[in-house]
Design an enzyme around this catalytic site. Structure first.
Site, PDB file in Angstrom:
ATOM      1  N   ASN A   9       0.848  -1.189   0.000  1.00 18.46           N
ATOM      2  CA  ASN A   9       0.000   0.000   0.000  1.00 18.46           C
ATOM      3  C   ASN A   9       0.885   1.242   0.000  1.00 18.46           C
ATOM      4  O   ASN A   9       1.471   1.594   1.024  1.00 18.46           O
ATOM      5  CB  ASN A   9      -0.920  -0.018   1.229  1.00 18.46           C
ATOM      6  CG  ASN A   9      -1.799   1.216   1.321  1.00 18.46           C
ATOM      7  OD1 ASN A   9      -1.936   1.974   0.357  1.00 18.46           O
ATOM      8  ND2 ASN A   9      -2.413   1.416   2.467  1.00 18.46           N
ATOM      9  N   LYS A  11       0.012   4.310  -0.278  1.00 14.43           N
ATOM     10  CA  LYS A  11      -0.656   5.484   0.323  1.00 14.43           C
ATOM     11  C   LYS A  11      -0.427   6.716  -0.574  1.00 14.43           C
ATOM     12  O   LYS A  11      -0.392   6.577  -1.788  1.00 14.43           O
ATOM     13  CB  LYS A  11      -0.197   5.687   1.760  1.00 14.43           C
ATOM     14  CG  LYS A  11      -0.413   4.424   2.605  1.00 14.43           C
ATOM     15  CD  LYS A  11      -0.202   4.628   4.067  1.00 14.43           C
ATOM     16  CE  LYS A  11      -0.439   3.311   4.816  1.00 14.43           C
ATOM     17  NZ  LYS A  11      -0.346   3.492   6.296  1.00 14.43           N
ATOM     18  N   HIS A  95      -9.726   0.741   5.072  1.00 16.22           N
ATOM     19  CA  HIS A  95      -8.464   0.977   5.784  1.00 16.22           C
ATOM     20  C   HIS A  95      -8.733   1.930   6.944  1.00 16.22           C
ATOM     21  O   HIS A  95      -9.554   2.839   6.845  1.00 16.22           O
ATOM     22  CB  HIS A  95      -7.427   1.564   4.832  1.00 16.22           C
ATOM     23  CG  HIS A  95      -6.035   1.569   5.383  1.00 16.22           C
ATOM     24  ND1 HIS A  95      -5.602   2.502   6.304  1.00 16.22           N
ATOM     25  CD2 HIS A  95      -4.976   0.747   5.159  1.00 16.22           C
ATOM     26  CE1 HIS A  95      -4.342   2.260   6.606  1.00 16.22           C
ATOM     27  NE2 HIS A  95      -3.937   1.206   5.935  1.00 16.22           N
ATOM     28  N   GLU A  97      -7.217   4.387   8.075  1.00 17.52           N
ATOM     29  CA  GLU A  97      -7.034   5.804   7.747  1.00 17.52           C
ATOM     30  C   GLU A  97      -8.269   6.365   7.046  1.00 17.52           C
ATOM     31  O   GLU A  97      -8.627   7.525   7.238  1.00 17.52           O
ATOM     32  CB  GLU A  97      -5.777   5.983   6.894  1.00 17.52           C
ATOM     33  CG  GLU A  97      -4.508   5.735   7.692  1.00 17.52           C
ATOM     34  CD  GLU A  97      -3.284   5.469   6.843  1.00 17.52           C
ATOM     35  OE1 GLU A  97      -2.203   5.317   7.435  1.00 17.52           O
ATOM     36  OE2 GLU A  97      -3.408   5.386   5.603  1.00 17.52           O
ATOM     37  N   GLU A 168      -5.370  -5.165  10.661  1.00 19.54           N
ATOM     38  CA  GLU A 168      -4.418  -4.093  10.907  1.00 19.54           C
ATOM     39  C   GLU A 168      -4.742  -3.398  12.221  1.00 19.54           C
ATOM     40  O   GLU A 168      -5.635  -2.548  12.268  1.00 19.54           O
ATOM     41  CB  GLU A 168      -4.475  -3.051   9.784  1.00 19.54           C
ATOM     42  CG  GLU A 168      -3.920  -3.498   8.466  1.00 19.54           C
ATOM     43  CD  GLU A 168      -3.634  -2.290   7.575  1.00 19.54           C
ATOM     44  OE1 GLU A 168      -2.523  -2.202   7.061  1.00 19.54           O
ATOM     45  OE2 GLU A 168      -4.516  -1.446   7.418  1.00 19.54           O
ATOM     46  N   GLY A 174       1.943   2.847  10.894  1.00 17.14           N
ATOM     47  CA  GLY A 174       2.775   4.036  10.774  1.00 17.14           C
ATOM     48  C   GLY A 174       3.432   4.469  12.069  1.00 17.14           C
ATOM     49  O   GLY A 174       3.994   5.562  12.147  1.00 17.14           O
ATOM     50  N   SER A 205       3.069  -1.799  10.317  1.00 16.81           N
ATOM     51  CA  SER A 205       4.532  -1.675  10.485  1.00 16.81           C
ATOM     52  C   SER A 205       5.257  -2.985  10.191  1.00 16.81           C
ATOM     53  O   SER A 205       6.174  -3.386  10.923  1.00 16.81           O
ATOM     54  CB  SER A 205       4.869  -1.179  11.890  1.00 16.81           C
ATOM     55  OG  SER A 205       4.340   0.120  12.109  1.00 16.81           O
TER      56      SER A 205
END
Length: 246
Positions: A9, A11, A95, A97, A168, A174, A205
């Protein structure tokens, strides 16, 4: 047998030049990890490079999100039809985010998954808990709530077993922190009881120094890699560690 998947990914990173270099290097070396599947998820503006640069490789590609709408006056949105037209094989949906920053709800995520399935694109459905939820021992209940969209998908996806689940933990995305292999395995095992045929990959991570231990767990079928996927050598090293674990 479930084929392991290593997905990168990207991003919101990259230029046309850096995306081209990254795609070329991954495509060139994909044959060194034949036992697993590789997939990359560039930003929308770089997806058009994928059909050309990945054409002679086994690497799949996809988008980082999708609209729940098929077409219309939705400024800035990208539909399933558009992604399919670009040759996308996968799309990341839900996701953390997207949930946190853009307020995506489970209801929206379900609609996005349906849109992807109906266009012939495989969803990678992301689930995971916050640090506060983990500390309150709510991890499994949060994940089960997020997986509730699966019951909707069973009636709308002909290839339901193809759907990929990405666990996740939000506190590991991150941050440089990662769930221990045992922590990740416990959640993967719980998801496996509900979705025995689906591939369940871990994200948060993931790096070359923790990947081997994660891949040694019986219910971890690969990884959704963030920052490390922006470096071809790091991404391929994680793929090789996965390849050697199965």
């Amino acid at each position: 047998m479930r084929r392991p998947l290593i997905a990168g990914n990207w991003k919101m990173h990259g230029t046309q030049k850096s995306a081209e270099e990254l795609l070329r290097t991954i495509a060139k070396n994909a044959n060194t990890v034949d036992d697993i599947e590789l997939a990359v998820f560039p930003p929308f503006v770089h997806l058009s490079q994928c059909p050309v640069l990945l054409a002679n490789s086994t690497v799949h590609y996809g988008a980082q999100t999708i609209s729940e709408y098929s077409d219309g006056a939705y400024t800035g949105e990208i539909s399933a039809t558009m992604l399919k037209d670009l040759g996308c094989h996968y799309v990341i949906i839900g996701h953390s985010e997207r949930r946190k920053i853009y307020g995506e709800t489970n209801a929206q995520i379900a609609k996005k998954c349906i849109a992807a399935c109906q266009a012939g694109i495989i969803p990678i459905l992301c689930v995971g808990e916050t640090l506060e939820e983990r500390e309150k021992e709510l991890t499994l209940s949060v994940v089960q709530e997020q997986l509730a969209v699966v019951s909707v998908l069973k009636d709308n996806c002909t290839d339901f077993a193809d759907i990929v689940i990405a666990y996740e933990p939000i506190w590991a995305i991150g941050t440089g922190k990662s769930a221990t292999p045992e922590q990740a395995q416990a959640v993967h095992a719980a998801i496996r009881k509900q979705l025995p045929q689906s591939r369940i990959i871990y994200g948060g991570s993931v790096k070359s120094d923790n990947a081997k231990a994660l891949f040694s767990m019986p219910d971890i079928d690969g990884a959704l890699v963030g920052g490390a996927s922006l470096d071809a050598n790091s991404f391929l090293e994680i793929a090789k560690l996965c390849n050697n674990s199965f």
